[in-house]
Design a protein around this motif. Structure first.
Motif, PDB file in Angstrom:
ATOM      1  N   ARG A  39       0.833  -1.210   0.000  1.00 25.81           N
ATOM      2  CA  ARG A  39       0.000   0.000   0.000  1.00 25.81           C
ATOM      3  C   ARG A  39       0.865   1.257   0.000  1.00 25.81           C
ATOM      4  O   ARG A  39       0.550   2.237  -0.676  1.00 25.81           O
ATOM      5  CB  ARG A  39      -0.923  -0.009   1.206  1.00 25.81           C
ATOM      6  CG  ARG A  39      -1.875   1.150   1.233  1.00 25.81           C
ATOM      7  CD  ARG A  39      -2.921   0.940   2.293  1.00 25.81           C
ATOM      8  NE  ARG A  39      -3.061   2.168   3.032  1.00 25.81           N
ATOM      9  CZ  ARG A  39      -3.462   2.262   4.266  1.00 25.81           C
ATOM     10  NH1 ARG A  39      -3.758   1.185   4.951  1.00 25.81           N
ATOM     11  NH2 ARG A  39      -3.588   3.423   4.849  1.00 25.81           N
ATOM     12  N   HIS A  47       2.300   1.643  -3.512  1.00 28.73           N
ATOM     13  CA  HIS A  47       1.280   1.964  -4.523  1.00 28.73           C
ATOM     14  C   HIS A  47       0.022   2.439  -3.806  1.00 28.73           C
ATOM     15  O   HIS A  47      -0.952   1.687  -3.684  1.00 28.73           O
ATOM     16  CB  HIS A  47       0.977   0.742  -5.381  1.00 28.73           C
ATOM     17  CG  HIS A  47       2.190   0.124  -5.986  1.00 28.73           C
ATOM     18  ND1 HIS A  47       2.842   0.668  -7.061  1.00 28.73           N
ATOM     19  CD2 HIS A  47       2.893  -0.980  -5.627  1.00 28.73           C
ATOM     20  CE1 HIS A  47       3.891  -0.071  -7.361  1.00 28.73           C
ATOM     21  NE2 HIS A  47       3.952  -1.079  -6.498  1.00 28.73           N
ATOM     22  N   GLY A  71      -2.477   4.379  -4.498  1.00 28.71           N
ATOM     23  CA  GLY A  71      -3.761   4.564  -5.164  1.00 28.71           C
ATOM     24  C   GLY A  71      -4.484   5.758  -4.576  1.00 28.71           C
ATOM     25  O   GLY A  71      -3.907   6.830  -4.421  1.00 28.71           O
ATOM     26  N   SER A  72      -5.740   5.562  -4.181  1.00 31.41           N
ATOM     27  CA  SER A  72      -6.515   6.675  -3.630  1.00 31.41           C
ATOM     28  C   SER A  72      -6.376   6.787  -2.111  1.00 31.41           C
ATOM     29  O   SER A  72      -6.939   7.701  -1.517  1.00 31.41           O
ATOM     30  CB  SER A  72      -7.986   6.524  -4.005  1.00 31.41           C
ATOM     31  OG  SER A  72      -8.499   5.334  -3.432  1.00 31.41           O
ATOM     32  N   SER A  73      -5.646   5.856  -1.491  1.00 33.35           N
ATOM     33  CA  SER A  73      -5.456   5.973  -0.043  1.00 33.35           C
ATOM     34  C   SER A  73      -4.448   7.078   0.237  1.00 33.35           C
ATOM     35  O   SER A  73      -3.620   7.417  -0.604  1.00 33.35           O
ATOM     36  CB  SER A  73      -5.001   4.641   0.571  1.00 33.35           C
ATOM     37  OG  SER A  73      -3.701   4.317   0.158  1.00 33.35           O
ATOM     38  N   ARG A  74      -4.550   7.643   1.418  1.00 28.42           N
ATOM     39  CA  ARG A  74      -3.648   8.714   1.840  1.00 28.42           C
ATOM     40  C   ARG A  74      -3.108   8.333   3.211  1.00 28.42           C
ATOM     41  O   ARG A  74      -3.872   7.966   4.095  1.00 28.42           O
ATOM     42  CB  ARG A  74      -4.385  10.046   1.913  1.00 28.42           C
ATOM     43  CG  ARG A  74      -4.965  10.490   0.566  1.00 28.42           C
ATOM     44  CD  ARG A  74      -5.916  11.665   0.702  1.00 28.42           C
ATOM     45  NE  ARG A  74      -5.299  12.842   1.268  1.00 28.42           N
ATOM     46  CZ  ARG A  74      -4.787  13.852   0.565  1.00 28.42           C
ATOM     47  NH1 ARG A  74      -4.821  13.808  -0.744  1.00 28.42           N
ATOM     48  NH2 ARG A  74      -4.274  14.907   1.166  1.00 28.42           N
ATOM     49  N   ASP A  90     -10.391   4.226   0.907  1.00 31.13           N
ATOM     50  CA  ASP A  90     -11.725   4.066   0.333  1.00 31.13           C
ATOM     51  C   ASP A  90     -12.511   3.080   1.185  1.00 31.13           C
ATOM     52  O   ASP A  90     -11.949   2.136   1.755  1.00 31.13           O
ATOM     53  CB  ASP A  90     -11.639   3.542  -1.096  1.00 31.13           C
ATOM     54  CG  ASP A  90     -11.114   4.572  -2.074  1.00 31.13           C
ATOM     55  OD1 ASP A  90     -11.219   5.786  -1.791  1.00 31.13           O
ATOM     56  OD2 ASP A  90     -10.579   4.168  -3.133  1.00 31.13           O
TER      57      ASP A  90
END
Length: 176
Positions: free
Chosen positions: A55, A58, A60-63, A81
């Motif tokens: 994670r 990469h 993605g949309s996670s912060r 998400d």
């Protein structure tokens, strides 16, 4: 007191993140969760650390953010998400928002310093989001209430590793 540096976690932070998380959860929920809570959580290490590393590599949309003093982690925060797989598996759907604050922990040495607020402010993307709160964690409830989160009128039992402790969600419809 040294000033923590906020950075995006890297894959090599996964071990430290996991260890910090378990330590902080055990300290935060002492008296609310089973005495062997930390041991139960540590049993997930082999599965969670590689997932965290992936994670962080990469996002993605996670912060996510990690607060460090030197090489020591003193705070973590992440938004993902929603719903998460465990929520779907547990029947905790539909989610009250499409984003979840799934981690915000700060070392006790940094309570009251503004670090938790800095982590939340810097990881927050402004969209509606919710979080899970263990009932009885009044310090956290007050913190989140001051930031626009409201308790939802619901109650669920946490999973086995949490000893079935009562929990509910808090929702923030709009960023303040």
């Amino acid at each position: 007191m040294p000033v923590p540096v906020l950075t995006t976690p890297r894959p090599e932070d996964a071990d430290g993140w996991f260890d910090f998380l378990v330590t902080q959860q055990a300290a935060t929920y002492t008296g609310l969760v089973p005495a062997d809570f930390a041991e139960r959580q540590r049993s997930y290490r082999d599965a969670w650390v590689p997932e965290l590393a992936e994670r962080f590599a990469h996002p993605g949309s996670s912060r996510a953010l990690v607060a460090k003093v030197g090489d020591e982690i003193v705070g973590i925060a992440s938004i993902v998400d929603a719903p998460l797989g465990w929520e779907v598996d547990g029947g905790f759907t539909p989610s009250p928002a499409n984003r979840q604050l799934d981690r915000l922990y700060v070392s006790r040495d940094f309570h009251g310093t503004g670090l938790a607020d800095a982590l939340l402010s810097n990881v927050d993307d402004g969209r509606p989001m919710y979080l899970w709160l263990i009932d009885g964690n009044e310090r956290a409830r007050r913190f989140y209430s001051r930031r626009g989160f409201a308790d939802l009128d619901e109650q669920f039992a946490a999973g086995d590793s949490w000893g079935g402790v009562a929990m509910h969600r808090m929702l923030r419809s709009m960023a303040r």
